[in-house]
Write an enzyme that holds these catalytic residues in place. Structure first.
Site, PDB file in Angstrom:
ATOM      1  N   GLU A  86      47.648   1.490  39.760  1.00  0.00           N
ATOM      2  CA  GLU A  86      48.465   0.494  39.338  1.00  0.00           C
ATOM      3  C   GLU A  86      48.521  -0.968  39.733  1.00  0.00           C
ATOM      4  OE1 GLU A  86      52.090   2.851  40.702  1.00  0.00           O
ATOM      5  OE2 GLU A  86      52.216   4.056  38.895  1.00  0.00           O
ATOM      6  N   ASP A 239      50.385  -9.481  14.790  1.00  0.00           N
ATOM      7  CA  ASP A 239      49.778  -8.196  15.276  1.00  0.00           C
ATOM      8  C   ASP A 239      48.786  -7.863  14.350  1.00  0.00           C
ATOM      9  OD1 ASP A 239      49.468  -5.498  15.657  1.00  0.00           O
ATOM     10  OD2 ASP A 239      51.631  -4.782  15.295  1.00  0.00           O
ATOM     11  N   THR A 265      45.597  -3.189  18.075  1.00  0.00           N
ATOM     12  CA  THR A 265      45.132  -1.742  18.662  1.00  0.00           C
ATOM     13  C   THR A 265      43.541  -2.009  18.803  1.00  0.00           C
ATOM     14  OG1 THR A 265      44.652  -1.388  16.232  1.00  0.00           O
ATOM     15  CG2 THR A 265      46.768  -0.623  17.483  1.00  0.00           C
ATOM     16  N   ARG A 274      41.115   4.460  21.452  1.00  0.00           N
ATOM     17  CA  ARG A 274      42.588   4.576  21.107  1.00  0.00           C
ATOM     18  C   ARG A 274      43.377   3.680  22.353  1.00  0.00           C
ATOM     19  NH1 ARG A 274      44.977   6.581  16.890  1.00  0.00           N
ATOM     20  NH2 ARG A 274      43.124   7.288  16.481  1.00  0.00           N
TER      21      ARG A 274
HETATM   22  C1  LIG Z   1      48.450   0.708  13.883  1.00  0.00           C
HETATM   23  C2  LIG Z   1      49.345  -0.232  14.115  1.00  0.00           C
HETATM   24  C3  LIG Z   1      50.225  -0.454  15.297  1.00  0.00           C
HETATM   25  C4  LIG Z   1      50.303   0.735  16.204  1.00  0.00           C
HETATM   26  O1  LIG Z   1      49.395   1.390  16.930  1.00  0.00           O
HETATM   27  P1  LIG Z   1      49.337   2.914  17.543  1.00  0.00           P
HETATM   28  O2  LIG Z   1      48.158   2.788  18.229  1.00  0.00           O
HETATM   29  O3  LIG Z   1      49.391   3.706  16.415  1.00  0.00           O
HETATM   30  O4  LIG Z   1      50.616   2.767  18.466  1.00  0.00           O
HETATM   31  C5  LIG Z   1      50.852  -1.560  15.475  1.00  0.00           C
HETATM   32  N1  LIG Z   1      50.949  -2.555  14.662  1.00  0.00           N
HETATM   33  C6  LIG Z   1      50.261  -2.390  13.440  1.00  0.00           C
HETATM   34  C7  LIG Z   1      50.394  -3.621  12.652  1.00  0.00           C
HETATM   35  C8  LIG Z   1      49.624  -1.374  13.082  1.00  0.00           C
HETATM   36  O5  LIG Z   1      48.847  -1.453  12.019  1.00  0.00           O
END
Ligand SMILES: *Cc1c(COP(=O)(O)O)cnc(C)c1O
Length: 490
Positions: A86, A239, A265, A274
Protein backbone atom coordinates in the site's frame (compact mmCIF):
# COMPACT_ATOMS: atom_id res chain seq x y z
CA UNK A 1 -0.21 -3.98 8.67
CA UNK A 2 -2.52 -6.88 9.46
CA UNK A 3 -0.25 -9.77 10.54
CA UNK A 4 -1.83 -11.86 13.28
CA UNK A 5 0.44 -12.74 16.20
CA UNK A 6 0.65 -16.27 14.94
CA UNK A 7 1.89 -15.43 11.49
CA UNK A 8 4.35 -12.91 12.91
CA UNK A 9 5.82 -15.63 15.10
CA UNK A 10 6.06 -18.10 12.24
CA UNK A 11 7.78 -15.53 10.10
CA UNK A 12 10.39 -14.81 12.77
CA UNK A 13 11.23 -18.47 13.20
CA UNK A 14 11.66 -18.95 9.48
CA UNK A 15 13.94 -15.97 9.15
CA UNK A 16 16.07 -16.95 12.17
CA UNK A 17 16.72 -20.49 10.99
CA UNK A 18 19.58 -21.44 8.71
CA UNK A 19 18.93 -21.55 4.97
CA UNK A 20 18.70 -25.33 4.86
CA UNK A 21 16.11 -25.55 7.61
CA UNK A 22 14.12 -22.75 5.98
CA UNK A 23 13.83 -24.79 2.80
CA UNK A 24 12.96 -27.93 4.71
CA UNK A 25 10.24 -26.10 6.61
CA UNK A 26 8.62 -25.13 3.34
CA UNK A 27 8.86 -28.62 1.94
CA UNK A 28 7.42 -30.26 5.04
CA UNK A 29 4.44 -28.01 5.26
CA UNK A 30 3.61 -27.84 1.63
CA UNK A 31 2.97 -31.14 -0.12
CA UNK A 32 -0.33 -29.62 -1.17
CA UNK A 33 1.06 -26.15 -1.66
CA UNK A 34 3.69 -27.41 -4.11
CA UNK A 35 1.20 -29.18 -6.36
CA UNK A 36 0.23 -27.69 -9.70
CA UNK A 37 -3.39 -26.80 -10.28
CA UNK A 38 -3.75 -29.89 -12.49
CA UNK A 39 -2.63 -32.14 -9.64
CA UNK A 40 -4.34 -30.24 -6.89
CA UNK A 41 -7.62 -29.18 -8.47
CA UNK A 42 -8.40 -31.20 -11.60
CA UNK A 43 -12.05 -30.13 -11.58
CA UNK A 44 -11.09 -26.48 -11.98
CA UNK A 45 -8.21 -27.28 -14.33
CA UNK A 46 -10.64 -28.98 -16.74
CA UNK A 47 -12.57 -25.71 -16.98
CA UNK A 48 -9.43 -23.69 -17.68
CA UNK A 49 -8.36 -26.20 -20.35
CA UNK A 50 -11.78 -26.00 -21.99
CA UNK A 51 -11.50 -22.22 -22.14
CA UNK A 52 -8.05 -22.53 -23.72
CA UNK A 53 -9.50 -24.87 -26.36
CA UNK A 54 -12.30 -22.42 -27.03
CA UNK A 55 -9.77 -19.62 -27.51
CA UNK A 56 -7.66 -21.76 -29.86
CA UNK A 57 -10.49 -23.12 -31.99
CA UNK A 58 -12.64 -20.03 -32.24
CA UNK A 59 -12.33 -16.83 -34.22
CA UNK A 60 -12.01 -14.08 -31.62
CA UNK A 61 -13.58 -10.91 -32.97
CA UNK A 62 -14.56 -9.21 -29.72
CA UNK A 63 -13.02 -5.78 -30.22
CA UNK A 64 -11.89 -5.39 -26.59
CA UNK A 65 -10.13 -8.77 -26.34
CA UNK A 66 -6.63 -9.93 -27.10
CA UNK A 67 -4.23 -12.79 -26.40
CA UNK A 68 -1.48 -11.65 -24.09
CA UNK A 69 2.12 -12.81 -24.16
CA UNK A 70 3.85 -15.58 -22.22
CA UNK A 71 5.96 -12.97 -20.41
CA UNK A 72 2.80 -11.22 -19.16
CA UNK A 73 1.38 -14.56 -17.96
CA UNK A 74 4.69 -15.31 -16.20
CA UNK A 75 4.48 -12.04 -14.26
CA UNK A 76 0.83 -12.62 -13.32
CA UNK A 77 1.70 -16.05 -11.92
CA UNK A 78 4.79 -14.85 -10.04
CA UNK A 79 5.61 -14.36 -6.34
CA UNK A 80 4.80 -10.65 -6.69
CA UNK A 81 1.18 -11.57 -6.00
CA UNK A 82 2.18 -12.26 -2.38
CA UNK A 83 3.36 -8.77 -1.59
CA UNK A 84 1.41 -6.03 0.15
CA UNK A 85 2.65 -2.59 -0.86
CA UNK A 86 0.00 0.00 0.00
CA UNK A 87 1.27 3.42 -0.96
CA UNK A 88 3.67 4.39 -3.72
CA UNK A 89 7.37 3.60 -4.41
CA UNK A 90 9.43 5.18 -1.65
CA UNK A 91 6.39 5.94 0.54
CA UNK A 92 4.91 2.54 1.39
CA UNK A 93 2.97 1.53 4.47
CA UNK A 94 4.80 -1.83 4.59
CA UNK A 95 8.34 -3.09 4.83
CA UNK A 96 9.96 -5.43 2.35
CA UNK A 97 9.04 -3.32 -0.63
CA UNK A 98 12.53 -2.78 -2.06
CA UNK A 99 11.93 -4.97 -5.10
CA UNK A 100 8.30 -4.12 -5.77
CA UNK A 101 9.34 -0.46 -5.62
CA UNK A 102 11.79 -1.22 -8.43
CA UNK A 103 9.05 -3.03 -10.37
CA UNK A 104 6.50 -0.23 -9.98
CA UNK A 105 9.02 2.52 -10.81
CA UNK A 106 10.10 0.58 -13.91
CA UNK A 107 6.46 0.31 -14.94
CA UNK A 108 5.90 4.06 -14.47
CA UNK A 109 9.01 4.93 -16.48
CA UNK A 110 8.09 2.55 -19.26
CA UNK A 111 4.53 3.89 -19.39
CA UNK A 112 5.79 7.44 -19.88
CA UNK A 113 8.46 6.54 -22.41
CA UNK A 114 6.18 4.17 -24.37
CA UNK A 115 3.79 7.08 -24.94
CA UNK A 116 6.70 9.47 -25.62
CA UNK A 117 5.93 11.65 -22.57
CA UNK A 118 8.36 13.79 -20.62
CA UNK A 119 8.40 13.04 -16.87
CA UNK A 120 8.46 16.82 -16.33
CA UNK A 121 5.09 17.24 -18.02
CA UNK A 122 3.29 13.98 -17.26
CA UNK A 123 2.87 11.58 -14.38
CA UNK A 124 1.26 8.16 -14.34
CA UNK A 125 -0.50 5.97 -11.82
CA UNK A 126 -0.05 2.27 -12.63
CA UNK A 127 -2.15 0.88 -9.76
CA UNK A 128 -5.77 0.96 -11.05
CA UNK A 129 -7.14 -2.56 -11.04
CA UNK A 130 -8.90 -2.09 -14.37
CA UNK A 131 -10.35 0.53 -16.70
CA UNK A 132 -13.53 1.22 -14.74
CA UNK A 133 -11.76 1.81 -11.40
CA UNK A 134 -9.24 4.05 -13.23
CA UNK A 135 -12.06 6.26 -14.51
CA UNK A 136 -13.80 6.35 -11.15
CA UNK A 137 -10.55 7.36 -9.47
CA UNK A 138 -10.19 10.33 -11.85
CA UNK A 139 -13.73 11.52 -11.16
CA UNK A 140 -13.19 11.02 -7.42
CA UNK A 141 -9.96 12.98 -7.53
CA UNK A 142 -10.76 15.93 -9.75
CA UNK A 143 -14.57 16.28 -9.87
CA UNK A 144 -16.26 17.02 -6.53
CA UNK A 145 -19.28 14.88 -5.47
CA UNK A 146 -22.21 15.69 -7.78
CA UNK A 147 -19.86 17.61 -10.03
CA UNK A 148 -20.83 17.50 -13.72
CA UNK A 149 -19.35 15.09 -16.30
CA UNK A 150 -20.07 14.64 -20.00
CA UNK A 151 -19.36 11.49 -21.96
CA UNK A 152 -20.57 9.78 -25.13
CA UNK A 153 -23.92 8.05 -24.58
CA UNK A 154 -23.67 4.28 -24.10
CA UNK A 155 -26.03 3.38 -27.00
CA UNK A 156 -23.92 5.66 -29.24
CA UNK A 157 -20.64 3.91 -28.42
CA UNK A 158 -19.62 5.37 -25.06
CA UNK A 159 -18.62 3.30 -22.04
CA UNK A 160 -20.81 2.61 -18.99
CA UNK A 161 -18.36 4.48 -16.76
CA UNK A 162 -18.87 7.64 -18.82
CA UNK A 163 -22.12 8.10 -16.90
CA UNK A 164 -24.90 5.89 -18.27
CA UNK A 165 -28.39 6.27 -16.80
CA UNK A 166 -31.88 5.55 -18.07
CA UNK A 167 -35.24 7.21 -17.47
CA UNK A 168 -35.84 4.98 -14.45
CA UNK A 169 -32.42 4.12 -13.14
CA UNK A 170 -28.93 5.44 -12.65
CA UNK A 171 -26.94 2.52 -14.01
CA UNK A 172 -23.29 3.58 -13.68
CA UNK A 173 -21.88 4.79 -10.36
CA UNK A 174 -20.64 7.75 -12.41
CA UNK A 175 -24.28 8.87 -12.64
CA UNK A 176 -25.00 8.02 -8.97
CA UNK A 177 -22.16 9.98 -7.38
CA UNK A 178 -21.72 12.61 -10.10
CA UNK A 179 -24.14 14.36 -12.45
CA UNK A 180 -23.66 13.01 -15.95
CA UNK A 181 -24.95 14.33 -19.25
CA UNK A 182 -24.46 12.35 -22.47
CA UNK A 183 -23.51 13.67 -25.87
CA UNK A 184 -24.47 11.83 -29.03
CA UNK A 185 -23.50 10.76 -32.52
CA UNK A 186 -25.53 11.97 -35.50
CA UNK A 187 -28.20 9.30 -35.85
CA UNK A 188 -27.94 9.22 -39.66
CA UNK A 189 -24.21 9.44 -40.29
CA UNK A 190 -23.12 7.71 -37.09
CA UNK A 191 -20.46 10.40 -36.65
CA UNK A 192 -19.84 12.26 -33.43
CA UNK A 193 -21.85 15.48 -33.29
CA UNK A 194 -19.29 17.99 -32.00
CA UNK A 195 -21.57 20.96 -32.56
CA UNK A 196 -24.33 19.52 -30.39
CA UNK A 197 -21.72 18.59 -27.77
CA UNK A 198 -20.48 22.18 -27.75
CA UNK A 199 -24.00 23.60 -27.36
CA UNK A 200 -24.90 21.20 -24.56
CA UNK A 201 -21.58 21.80 -22.81
CA UNK A 202 -22.26 25.54 -22.79
CA UNK A 203 -25.57 24.89 -21.03
CA UNK A 204 -24.43 22.10 -18.70
CA UNK A 205 -21.01 23.60 -17.86
CA UNK A 206 -19.33 20.31 -17.01
CA UNK A 207 -16.25 20.07 -14.83
CA UNK A 208 -14.90 17.31 -17.07
CA UNK A 209 -15.53 16.05 -20.61
CA UNK A 210 -14.53 12.54 -21.65
CA UNK A 211 -13.25 11.86 -25.15
CA UNK A 212 -13.37 8.10 -25.38
CA UNK A 213 -15.26 5.26 -26.99
CA UNK A 214 -16.03 1.59 -26.71
CA UNK A 215 -17.79 1.27 -30.03
CA UNK A 216 -16.89 3.90 -32.61
CA UNK A 217 -14.84 3.22 -35.70
CA UNK A 218 -13.48 6.70 -36.39
CA UNK A 219 -10.63 8.76 -35.00
CA UNK A 220 -11.68 11.31 -32.37
CA UNK A 221 -10.90 14.96 -33.02
CA UNK A 222 -9.07 15.77 -29.78
CA UNK A 223 -8.30 19.27 -30.96
CA UNK A 224 -12.00 20.00 -31.28
CA UNK A 225 -12.61 18.52 -27.82
CA UNK A 226 -9.86 20.81 -26.49
CA UNK A 227 -11.50 23.89 -28.00
CA UNK A 228 -14.85 22.97 -26.49
CA UNK A 229 -13.27 22.34 -23.09
CA UNK A 230 -11.40 25.64 -23.19
CA UNK A 231 -14.61 27.45 -24.10
CA UNK A 232 -16.57 26.00 -21.16
CA UNK A 233 -13.70 25.70 -18.68
CA UNK A 234 -13.75 21.89 -18.50
CA UNK A 235 -10.97 19.39 -17.92
CA UNK A 236 -10.41 17.15 -20.97
CA UNK A 237 -9.96 13.47 -20.20
CA UNK A 238 -9.32 10.92 -22.94
CA UNK A 239 -10.31 7.33 -22.22
CA UNK A 240 -8.20 5.51 -24.80
CA UNK A 241 -8.99 2.01 -23.45
CA UNK A 242 -9.75 0.51 -26.85
CA UNK A 243 -7.07 2.21 -28.88
CA UNK A 244 -4.11 2.39 -26.46
CA UNK A 245 -2.19 -0.16 -28.56
CA UNK A 246 -2.70 1.98 -31.64
CA UNK A 247 -1.66 5.14 -29.78
CA UNK A 248 1.49 3.55 -28.34
CA UNK A 249 2.47 2.50 -31.85
CA UNK A 250 1.81 5.97 -33.24
CA UNK A 251 -0.62 4.72 -35.87
CA UNK A 252 -3.65 6.79 -34.79
CA UNK A 253 -4.35 10.25 -33.34
CA UNK A 254 -2.47 10.98 -30.10
CA UNK A 255 -4.75 12.10 -27.23
CA UNK A 256 -1.77 13.29 -25.14
CA UNK A 257 -1.30 16.28 -27.39
CA UNK A 258 -4.54 17.93 -26.25
CA UNK A 259 -5.76 16.22 -23.08
CA UNK A 260 -5.20 16.93 -19.39
CA UNK A 261 -5.78 13.37 -18.26
CA UNK A 262 -5.65 10.08 -20.18
CA UNK A 263 -6.97 6.79 -18.83
CA UNK A 264 -6.68 3.37 -20.39
CA UNK A 265 -7.07 -0.34 -19.89
CA UNK A 266 -3.97 -2.41 -20.59
CA UNK A 267 -5.61 -5.64 -21.81
CA UNK A 268 -7.23 -4.52 -25.05
CA UNK A 269 -5.18 -3.49 -28.10
CA UNK A 270 -2.18 -2.86 -25.79
CA UNK A 271 -2.10 -6.66 -25.19
CA UNK A 272 -1.06 -6.57 -21.53
CA UNK A 273 -2.67 -7.91 -18.35
CA UNK A 274 -6.18 -6.94 -17.18
CA UNK A 275 -5.52 -3.57 -15.51
CA UNK A 276 -5.68 0.20 -15.92
CA UNK A 277 -3.45 3.28 -16.12
CA UNK A 278 -4.04 6.97 -15.43
CA UNK A 279 -1.80 9.60 -17.03
CA UNK A 280 -2.08 13.20 -15.81
CA UNK A 281 -0.40 16.47 -16.67
CA UNK A 282 1.87 17.99 -14.07
CA UNK A 283 3.97 21.10 -13.63
CA UNK A 284 2.64 24.14 -15.39
CA UNK A 285 2.23 25.56 -18.86
CA UNK A 286 1.45 28.87 -20.49
CA UNK A 287 -1.91 28.84 -22.28
CA UNK A 288 -2.91 30.68 -25.46
CA UNK A 289 -3.90 33.78 -23.46
CA UNK A 290 -0.37 33.91 -22.05
CA UNK A 291 -1.51 32.86 -18.58
CA UNK A 292 0.43 30.35 -16.51
CA UNK A 293 -1.67 27.26 -15.75
CA UNK A 294 -0.58 25.08 -12.86
CA UNK A 295 -1.71 21.46 -12.84
CA UNK A 296 -2.73 19.96 -9.50
CA UNK A 297 -3.88 16.56 -10.78
CA UNK A 298 -1.00 14.51 -9.38
CA UNK A 299 -1.85 14.49 -5.68
CA UNK A 300 -5.60 14.44 -6.32
CA UNK A 301 -5.46 11.42 -8.63
CA UNK A 302 -2.84 9.47 -6.70
CA UNK A 303 -4.79 10.12 -3.49
CA UNK A 304 -8.03 8.97 -5.10
CA UNK A 305 -6.48 5.65 -6.23
CA UNK A 306 -4.83 5.06 -2.83
CA UNK A 307 -6.00 5.53 -0.10
CA UNK A 308 -9.24 6.84 -1.63
CA UNK A 309 -10.53 3.80 -3.46
CA UNK A 310 -8.02 0.96 -3.47
CA UNK A 311 -5.83 -0.87 -0.99
CA UNK A 312 -2.78 -2.93 -1.88
CA UNK A 313 -1.69 -2.64 -5.50
CA UNK A 314 -1.44 -5.84 -7.55
CA UNK A 315 2.31 -5.78 -8.09
CA UNK A 316 2.23 -8.99 -10.15
CA UNK A 317 -0.08 -7.19 -12.53
CA UNK A 318 2.04 -4.03 -12.47
CA UNK A 319 5.05 -6.15 -13.46
CA UNK A 320 2.97 -7.60 -16.28
CA UNK A 321 2.05 -4.08 -17.47
CA UNK A 322 5.76 -3.20 -17.42
CA UNK A 323 6.71 -6.12 -19.63
CA UNK A 324 3.77 -5.48 -21.97
CA UNK A 325 4.91 -1.86 -22.34
CA UNK A 326 8.42 -3.04 -23.20
CA UNK A 327 6.96 -5.18 -25.97
CA UNK A 328 4.68 -2.36 -27.09
CA UNK A 329 7.68 -0.08 -27.62
CA UNK A 330 9.24 -2.28 -30.31
CA UNK A 331 9.10 -1.97 -34.12
CA UNK A 332 7.43 -5.40 -34.08
CA UNK A 333 4.50 -3.97 -32.10
CA UNK A 334 4.21 -1.05 -34.48
CA UNK A 335 3.91 -3.54 -37.31
CA UNK A 336 1.29 -5.43 -35.26
CA UNK A 337 -0.76 -2.26 -34.69
CA UNK A 338 -0.53 -1.33 -38.36
CA UNK A 339 -1.75 -4.80 -39.30
CA UNK A 340 -4.70 -4.51 -36.84
CA UNK A 341 -5.95 -1.50 -38.82
CA UNK A 342 -5.28 -3.11 -42.21
CA UNK A 343 -7.24 -6.16 -41.09
CA UNK A 344 -10.14 -4.08 -39.76
CA UNK A 345 -10.35 -2.14 -43.02
CA UNK A 346 -10.27 -5.39 -45.00
CA UNK A 347 -12.99 -6.85 -42.76
CA UNK A 348 -15.21 -3.82 -43.39
CA UNK A 349 -14.61 -3.86 -47.14
CA UNK A 350 -15.27 -7.59 -47.34
CA UNK A 351 -18.53 -7.35 -45.45
CA UNK A 352 -19.64 -4.36 -47.51
CA UNK A 353 -18.88 -6.29 -50.70
CA UNK A 354 -21.24 -8.99 -49.42
CA UNK A 355 -23.96 -6.38 -48.93
CA UNK A 356 -23.64 -5.60 -45.24
CA UNK A 357 -23.99 -2.04 -44.03
CA UNK A 358 -21.05 -0.76 -41.99
CA UNK A 359 -21.85 2.20 -39.69
CA UNK A 360 -20.02 5.39 -40.83
CA UNK A 361 -19.10 3.48 -44.01
CA UNK A 362 -15.88 1.94 -42.72
CA UNK A 363 -13.17 2.21 -40.09
CA UNK A 364 -9.98 4.10 -39.22
CA UNK A 365 -9.14 1.90 -36.27
CA UNK A 366 -9.31 -1.68 -34.99
CA UNK A 367 -13.07 -2.21 -34.99
CA UNK A 368 -16.26 -1.72 -36.92
CA UNK A 369 -19.98 -1.88 -36.37
CA UNK A 370 -22.30 -3.69 -38.78
CA UNK A 371 -25.86 -2.45 -39.02
CA UNK A 372 -28.01 -5.55 -39.51
CA UNK A 373 -31.34 -3.77 -39.92
CA UNK A 374 -31.31 -4.39 -43.69
CA UNK A 375 -29.90 -7.91 -43.23
CA UNK A 376 -33.15 -9.04 -41.59
CA UNK A 377 -31.63 -10.53 -38.45
CA UNK A 378 -31.28 -8.99 -34.99
CA UNK A 379 -27.95 -8.42 -33.25
CA UNK A 380 -28.81 -11.00 -30.58
CA UNK A 381 -29.63 -13.72 -33.10
CA UNK A 382 -26.57 -12.95 -35.18
CA UNK A 383 -24.36 -13.07 -32.08
CA UNK A 384 -25.88 -16.42 -31.09
CA UNK A 385 -25.55 -18.16 -34.45
CA UNK A 386 -21.98 -16.85 -34.81
CA UNK A 387 -21.09 -18.17 -31.38
CA UNK A 388 -22.55 -21.57 -32.29
CA UNK A 389 -20.21 -21.46 -35.29
CA UNK A 390 -17.26 -20.64 -32.96
CA UNK A 391 -17.06 -16.99 -34.02
CA UNK A 392 -17.04 -14.65 -31.00
CA UNK A 393 -18.30 -11.08 -31.23
CA UNK A 394 -20.96 -8.99 -29.51
CA UNK A 395 -24.30 -7.45 -30.33
CA UNK A 396 -24.36 -3.67 -30.07
CA UNK A 397 -26.76 -0.81 -30.58
CA UNK A 398 -26.45 1.11 -33.85
CA UNK A 399 -27.31 4.83 -34.14
CA UNK A 400 -31.08 5.14 -34.44
CA UNK A 401 -31.86 1.86 -32.67
CA UNK A 402 -35.28 2.03 -31.01
CA UNK A 403 -34.40 -0.34 -28.15
CA UNK A 404 -31.10 -0.75 -26.33
CA UNK A 405 -32.34 -4.18 -25.20
CA UNK A 406 -32.79 -5.43 -28.75
CA UNK A 407 -29.86 -3.92 -30.66
CA UNK A 408 -29.47 -4.19 -34.42
CA UNK A 409 -25.71 -4.23 -34.71
CA UNK A 410 -22.64 -6.39 -34.30
CA UNK A 411 -19.30 -5.03 -33.14
CA UNK A 412 -16.24 -6.71 -34.65
CA UNK A 413 -12.58 -6.06 -33.90
CA UNK A 414 -9.25 -7.36 -35.14
CA UNK A 415 -6.64 -7.03 -32.31
CA UNK A 416 -6.98 -10.66 -31.16
CA UNK A 417 -6.88 -12.29 -34.60
CA UNK A 418 -3.97 -10.05 -35.60
CA UNK A 419 -2.04 -11.35 -32.57
CA UNK A 420 -2.56 -14.83 -33.99
CA UNK A 421 -0.91 -13.75 -37.24
CA UNK A 422 -3.97 -13.07 -39.39
CA UNK A 423 -3.27 -11.11 -42.58
CA UNK A 424 -5.71 -9.61 -45.10
CA UNK A 425 -6.18 -12.85 -47.04
CA UNK A 426 -7.09 -14.67 -43.82
CA UNK A 427 -9.61 -11.93 -43.05
CA UNK A 428 -11.26 -12.65 -46.42
CA UNK A 429 -11.86 -16.18 -45.20
CA UNK A 430 -13.26 -14.81 -41.90
CA UNK A 431 -15.69 -12.61 -43.87
CA UNK A 432 -16.86 -15.68 -45.73
CA UNK A 433 -17.54 -17.61 -42.51
CA UNK A 434 -19.39 -14.66 -40.94
CA UNK A 435 -21.53 -14.36 -44.06
CA UNK A 436 -22.31 -18.08 -44.14
CA UNK A 437 -23.32 -18.04 -40.46
CA UNK A 438 -25.51 -14.94 -40.75
CA UNK A 439 -27.23 -16.31 -43.87
CA UNK A 440 -27.94 -19.54 -42.02
CA UNK A 441 -29.21 -17.50 -39.06
CA UNK A 442 -31.60 -15.64 -41.32
CA UNK A 443 -32.87 -18.96 -42.72
CA UNK A 444 -33.40 -20.30 -39.19
CA UNK A 445 -35.14 -17.06 -38.16
CA UNK A 446 -37.70 -17.43 -40.94
CA UNK A 447 -38.65 -20.83 -39.51
CA UNK A 448 -38.43 -19.99 -35.79
CA UNK A 449 -40.29 -16.67 -35.78
CA UNK A 450 -39.17 -13.48 -34.05
CA UNK A 451 -38.53 -14.69 -30.47
CA UNK A 452 -34.92 -15.26 -29.43
CA UNK A 453 -35.76 -18.34 -27.30
CA UNK A 454 -37.45 -20.02 -30.26
CA UNK A 455 -34.52 -19.09 -32.49
CA UNK A 456 -32.01 -20.58 -30.06
CA UNK A 457 -34.01 -23.82 -29.93
CA UNK A 458 -34.29 -23.97 -33.71
CA UNK A 459 -30.50 -23.68 -34.09
CA UNK A 460 -30.27 -27.11 -32.43
CA UNK A 461 -33.22 -28.67 -34.30
CA UNK A 462 -32.50 -31.66 -36.52
CA UNK A 463 -33.23 -29.49 -39.56
CA UNK A 464 -30.37 -27.04 -38.90
CA UNK A 465 -28.02 -28.83 -36.53
CA UNK A 466 -25.82 -30.32 -39.24
CA UNK A 467 -25.53 -27.05 -41.14
CA UNK A 468 -24.39 -25.24 -37.99
CA UNK A 469 -21.93 -28.01 -37.23
CA UNK A 470 -20.54 -27.93 -40.74
CA UNK A 471 -19.69 -24.21 -40.49
CA UNK A 472 -18.31 -24.69 -36.98
CA UNK A 473 -16.04 -27.53 -38.09
CA UNK A 474 -14.64 -25.43 -40.92
CA UNK A 475 -14.11 -22.44 -38.62
CA UNK A 476 -12.34 -24.52 -35.99
CA UNK A 477 -10.10 -26.36 -38.45
CA UNK A 478 -9.14 -22.99 -39.94
CA UNK A 479 -8.59 -21.23 -36.62
CA UNK A 480 -6.52 -24.00 -35.04
CA UNK A 481 -3.83 -23.53 -37.67
CA UNK A 482 -2.85 -20.11 -36.35
CA UNK A 483 -0.31 -19.49 -33.60
CA UNK A 484 -1.34 -18.53 -30.08
CA UNK A 485 0.89 -17.04 -27.38
CA UNK A 486 0.84 -18.34 -23.83
CA UNK A 487 0.97 -21.80 -22.30
CA UNK A 488 0.22 -24.85 -24.39
CA UNK A 489 -2.76 -26.30 -22.52
CA UNK A 490 -3.92 -23.51 -20.26
C1 LIG B 1 -13.20 -1.40 -21.65
C2 LIG B 1 -13.39 0.02 -21.35
C3 LIG B 1 -13.36 0.49 -20.03
C4 LIG B 1 -13.40 -0.38 -18.80
O1 LIG B 1 -12.53 -1.36 -18.67
P1 LIG B 1 -12.71 -2.57 -17.63
O2 LIG B 1 -11.32 -3.04 -17.53
O3 LIG B 1 -13.66 -3.52 -18.26
O4 LIG B 1 -13.23 -2.01 -16.35
C5 LIG B 1 -13.43 1.86 -19.82
N1 LIG B 1 -13.54 2.71 -20.86
C6 LIG B 1 -13.60 2.29 -22.12
C7 LIG B 1 -13.72 3.29 -23.22
C8 LIG B 1 -13.54 0.93 -22.42
O5 LIG B 1 -13.63 0.53 -23.68
Amino acid sequence: MHFSNFSCLTLKILIKNSKGVFHQAIRMSSATLQQSVWENDPELYEMIKSEKKRQLRGLELIASENFTSTAVLNCLGSCLTNKYAEGYPGTRFYGGTKFVDQVETLCQNRALSAYRLSPDEWGVNVQPLSGSPANFAVYTGVVEPHGRIMGLDLPDGGHLTHGFFTQNKKISATSIFFESMPYKVNQESGLLDYEALHKTARLFKPKLIIAGVTCYSRVLDYKKFREICDDVGAILMADMAHISGLVVAGVTADPFEYCDIVTTTTHKSLRGPRAGLIFFRKGSKVNEKGEKVHYDFESKINGAVFPGLQGGPHENCIAAIATALKQASTPEFKEYATQIIRNAKRLGEGLQAKGYKVVTGGTDVHMLLIDLRSAKITGAKAEYILEECSIACNKNTVPGDKSALNPSGLRLGTPALTTRGFKESDIDQVVDYIDQAIKLGREIGVKSGPKLVDFKKAVHDAEFKDKVESIRNQVEAFSEKFTMPGFECY
